[in-house]
Design a protein around this motif. Structure first.
Motif, PDB file in Angstrom:
ATOM      1  N   ILE A 125       0.861  -1.173   0.000  1.00  0.00           N
ATOM      2  CA  ILE A 125       0.000   0.000   0.000  1.00  0.00           C
ATOM      3  C   ILE A 125       0.901   1.226   0.000  1.00  0.00           C
ATOM      4  O   ILE A 125       1.639   1.469   0.959  1.00  0.00           O
ATOM      5  N   THR A 126       0.864   1.977  -1.096  1.00  0.00           N
ATOM      6  CA  THR A 126       1.741   3.124  -1.233  1.00  0.00           C
ATOM      7  C   THR A 126       0.935   4.416  -1.228  1.00  0.00           C
ATOM      8  O   THR A 126      -0.235   4.439  -0.833  1.00  0.00           O
ATOM      9  N   THR A 127       1.558   5.495  -1.649  1.00  0.00           N
ATOM     10  CA  THR A 127       0.952   6.826  -1.575  1.00  0.00           C
ATOM     11  C   THR A 127       0.101   7.115  -2.814  1.00  0.00           C
ATOM     12  O   THR A 127      -1.098   6.905  -2.823  1.00  0.00           O
ATOM     13  N   LEU A 128       0.725   7.590  -3.877  1.00  0.00           N
ATOM     14  CA  LEU A 128       0.023   7.957  -5.101  1.00  0.00           C
ATOM     15  C   LEU A 128       0.206   6.888  -6.175  1.00  0.00           C
ATOM     16  O   LEU A 128       1.164   6.117  -6.151  1.00  0.00           O
ATOM     17  N   ALA A 129      -0.704   6.876  -7.147  1.00  0.00           N
ATOM     18  CA  ALA A 129      -0.637   5.879  -8.222  1.00  0.00           C
ATOM     19  C   ALA A 129       0.668   5.972  -9.002  1.00  0.00           C
ATOM     20  O   ALA A 129       1.198   4.965  -9.476  1.00  0.00           O
ATOM     21  N   ARG A 130       1.218   7.156  -9.120  1.00  0.00           N
ATOM     22  CA  ARG A 130       2.463   7.313  -9.868  1.00  0.00           C
ATOM     23  C   ARG A 130       3.665   6.682  -9.145  1.00  0.00           C
ATOM     24  O   ARG A 130       4.733   6.519  -9.743  1.00  0.00           O
ATOM     25  N   SER A 131       3.488   6.340  -7.876  1.00  0.00           N
ATOM     26  CA  SER A 131       4.559   5.673  -7.127  1.00  0.00           C
ATOM     27  C   SER A 131       4.582   4.171  -7.362  1.00  0.00           C
ATOM     28  O   SER A 131       5.523   3.496  -6.933  1.00  0.00           O
ATOM     29  N   ILE A 132       3.553   3.636  -8.027  1.00  0.00           N
ATOM     30  CA  ILE A 132       3.475   2.191  -8.231  1.00  0.00           C
ATOM     31  C   ILE A 132       4.565   1.668  -9.171  1.00  0.00           C
ATOM     32  O   ILE A 132       5.235   0.671  -8.841  1.00  0.00           O
ATOM     33  N   PRO A 133       4.815   2.282 -10.345  1.00  0.00           N
ATOM     34  CA  PRO A 133       5.828   1.726 -11.254  1.00  0.00           C
ATOM     35  C   PRO A 133       7.230   1.575 -10.659  1.00  0.00           C
ATOM     36  O   PRO A 133       7.857   0.519 -10.854  1.00  0.00           O
ATOM     37  N   PRO A 134       7.771   2.572  -9.927  1.00  0.00           N
ATOM     38  CA  PRO A 134       9.113   2.355  -9.356  1.00  0.00           C
ATOM     39  C   PRO A 134       9.155   1.237  -8.323  1.00  0.00           C
ATOM     40  O   PRO A 134      10.183   0.554  -8.189  1.00  0.00           O
ATOM     41  N   ILE A 135       8.052   1.019  -7.601  1.00  0.00           N
ATOM     42  CA  ILE A 135       8.009  -0.099  -6.658  1.00  0.00           C
ATOM     43  C   ILE A 135       7.984  -1.418  -7.423  1.00  0.00           C
ATOM     44  O   ILE A 135       8.673  -2.378  -7.056  1.00  0.00           O
ATOM     45  N   GLU A 136       7.200  -1.462  -8.499  1.00  0.00           N
ATOM     46  CA  GLU A 136       7.199  -2.649  -9.362  1.00  0.00           C
ATOM     47  C   GLU A 136       8.605  -2.944  -9.865  1.00  0.00           C
ATOM     48  O   GLU A 136       9.044  -4.111  -9.877  1.00  0.00           O
ATOM     49  N   ALA A 155      -6.692   5.736   8.105  1.00  0.00           N
ATOM     50  CA  ALA A 155      -7.986   5.296   7.569  1.00  0.00           C
ATOM     51  C   ALA A 155      -7.879   4.924   6.100  1.00  0.00           C
ATOM     52  O   ALA A 155      -8.391   3.884   5.667  1.00  0.00           O
ATOM     53  N   ALA A 156      -7.184   5.761   5.311  1.00  0.00           N
ATOM     54  CA  ALA A 156      -7.059   5.503   3.874  1.00  0.00           C
ATOM     55  C   ALA A 156      -6.230   4.252   3.603  1.00  0.00           C
ATOM     56  O   ALA A 156      -6.558   3.452   2.718  1.00  0.00           O
ATOM     57  N   ILE A 157      -5.178   4.056   4.375  1.00  0.00           N
ATOM     58  CA  ILE A 157      -4.297   2.902   4.168  1.00  0.00           C
ATOM     59  C   ILE A 157      -4.994   1.611   4.580  1.00  0.00           C
ATOM     60  O   ILE A 157      -4.909   0.596   3.885  1.00  0.00           O
ATOM     61  N   VAL A 158      -5.696   1.637   5.712  1.00  0.00           N
ATOM     62  CA  VAL A 158      -6.416   0.446   6.167  1.00  0.00           C
ATOM     63  C   VAL A 158      -7.500   0.060   5.162  1.00  0.00           C
ATOM     64  O   VAL A 158      -7.689  -1.123   4.853  1.00  0.00           O
ATOM     65  N   ASP A 159      -8.204   1.043   4.625  1.00  0.00           N
ATOM     66  CA  ASP A 159      -9.240   0.764   3.625  1.00  0.00           C
ATOM     67  C   ASP A 159      -8.647   0.098   2.386  1.00  0.00           C
ATOM     68  O   ASP A 159      -9.200  -0.880   1.854  1.00  0.00           O
ATOM     69  N   GLU A 160      -7.505   0.592   1.944  1.00  0.00           N
ATOM     70  CA  GLU A 160      -6.886   0.015   0.749  1.00  0.00           C
ATOM     71  C   GLU A 160      -6.321  -1.366   1.040  1.00  0.00           C
ATOM     72  O   GLU A 160      -6.361  -2.269   0.192  1.00  0.00           O
ATOM     73  N   ALA A 161      -5.797  -1.560   2.246  1.00  0.00           N
ATOM     74  CA  ALA A 161      -5.301  -2.874   2.636  1.00  0.00           C
ATOM     75  C   ALA A 161      -6.431  -3.894   2.661  1.00  0.00           C
ATOM     76  O   ALA A 161      -6.256  -5.057   2.266  1.00  0.00           O
ATOM     77  N   ALA A 162      -7.621  -3.469   3.108  1.00  0.00           N
ATOM     78  CA  ALA A 162      -8.773  -4.377   3.124  1.00  0.00           C
ATOM     79  C   ALA A 162      -9.122  -4.834   1.720  1.00  0.00           C
ATOM     80  O   ALA A 162      -9.463  -6.009   1.499  1.00  0.00           O
ATOM     81  N   ARG A 163      -9.033  -3.932   0.755  1.00  0.00           N
ATOM     82  CA  ARG A 163      -9.311  -4.298  -0.637  1.00  0.00           C
ATOM     83  C   ARG A 163      -8.246  -5.255  -1.170  1.00  0.00           C
ATOM     84  O   ARG A 163      -8.553  -6.172  -1.942  1.00  0.00           O
ATOM     85  N   ALA A 164      -7.012  -5.041  -0.766  1.00  0.00           N
ATOM     86  CA  ALA A 164      -5.931  -5.924  -1.222  1.00  0.00           C
ATOM     87  C   ALA A 164      -6.141  -7.352  -0.720  1.00  0.00           C
ATOM     88  O   ALA A 164      -5.875  -8.319  -1.440  1.00  0.00           O
ATOM     89  N   ILE A 165      -6.622  -7.476   0.498  1.00  0.00           N
ATOM     90  CA  ILE A 165      -6.873  -8.806   1.073  1.00  0.00           C
ATOM     91  C   ILE A 165      -8.082  -9.448   0.401  1.00  0.00           C
ATOM     92  O   ILE A 165      -8.043 -10.612  -0.030  1.00  0.00           O
TER      93      ILE A 165
END
Length: 250
Positions: free
Chosen positions: A117-128, A162-172
């Motif tokens: 679970i990261t910050t902004l969508a643009r941060s996803i490619p470098p993590i990938e 709150a935002a991170i927990v919500d996104e983590a729930a979707r990931a699970i």
């Protein structure tokens, strides 16, 4: 043991938060020294800011080496998927730990598939990219963005939780993750909230990196210098006039 923890951005509050997380994971006889990049961005949310932060961190380490003040057993680069880790591994005789790699390695030890679970969508490619280089991408169920920038996470911890927990729930639920990795050094305080709310382990990369740094350095191991991480120029800082020029304008 002394571990140097490098915040690749210039934010004093984030550097302090990183230091707190690192010390919480450190053994009683381990000294944590946290330093921020001497110039660059106060929050890293783009490729340009990431590359600039890498130069700043390299310049800081080179200046410590030049001054004979580098007396550490390991280095933790506290930027999740940011650039600079490979350069530091080339520059230094001690092991260097990237918090994205360390979080993923630990997650893989305690679960089959993890989500970040990261910050902004643009941060996803470098993590990938970092997970691909580390050979851990096949165990990654997903990388999700909570929609908050690095500075927003630092400024509004309650909202970030709150935002991170919500996104983590979707990931699970949607992606099949059984471990959650927090994809920003400023998210360290969210691990307990995720575990309490969702019932899965959550890993802070700073804590994971400190733990692995202690283990590897404690075994007397360091980065191999036989191949790609063989030493580069004897005085690399002299090759970076841009870093000194940028620093002179702070």
């Amino acid at each position: 043991m002394r571990i140097l923890v490098l915040n690749p951005n210039t934010s004093p509050s984030m550097t302090e938060g990183i230091a707190v997380a690192a010390r919480a994971a450190a053994a009683s006889d381990t000294e944590i020294v946290a330093m921020a990049a001497p110039f660059g961005a106060s929050a890293i949310d783009s490729a340009a800011e990431s590359y600039l932060s890498a130069v700043a961190v390299m310049d800081l380490v080179a200046s410590l080496l030049e001054a004979g003040e580098f007396r550490y057993d390991a280095v933790v680069l506290a930027g999740f998927g940011e650039h600079g880790r490979d350069a530091l591994a080339e520059m230094l005789a001690v092991p260097v730990f990237d918090i994205a790699e360390c979080a993923a390695h630990v997650a893989h030890l305690i679960g089959r598939r993890f989500s970040v679970i990261t910050t902004l969508a643009r941060s996803i490619p470098p993590i990938e990219d970092r997970l691909l280089l580390a050979g851990l991408n096949s165990h990654c169920a997903s990388i999700r963005a909570c929609g908050l920038g690095t500075a927003e996470v630092d400024a509004d911890p309650a909202g970030a939780v709150a935002a991170i927990v919500d996104e983590a729930a979707r990931a699970i639920a949607d992606d099949g993750a059984d471990v959650i990795c927090l994809g920003c050094a400023g998210m360290a305080g969210v691990t307990s909230a995720i575990t309490a709310t969702l019932g899965v382990p959550a890993i802070d990369g700073v804590a994971a990196a400190v733990a692995l740094a202690q283990a590897v350095a404690g075994l007397g191991l360091s980065t191999s210098k036989a191949g790609v991480y063989a030493p580069g120029p004897a005085n690399p800082r002299s090759h970076w006039p841009i870093s000194r020029a940028l620093a002179s304008h702070d």
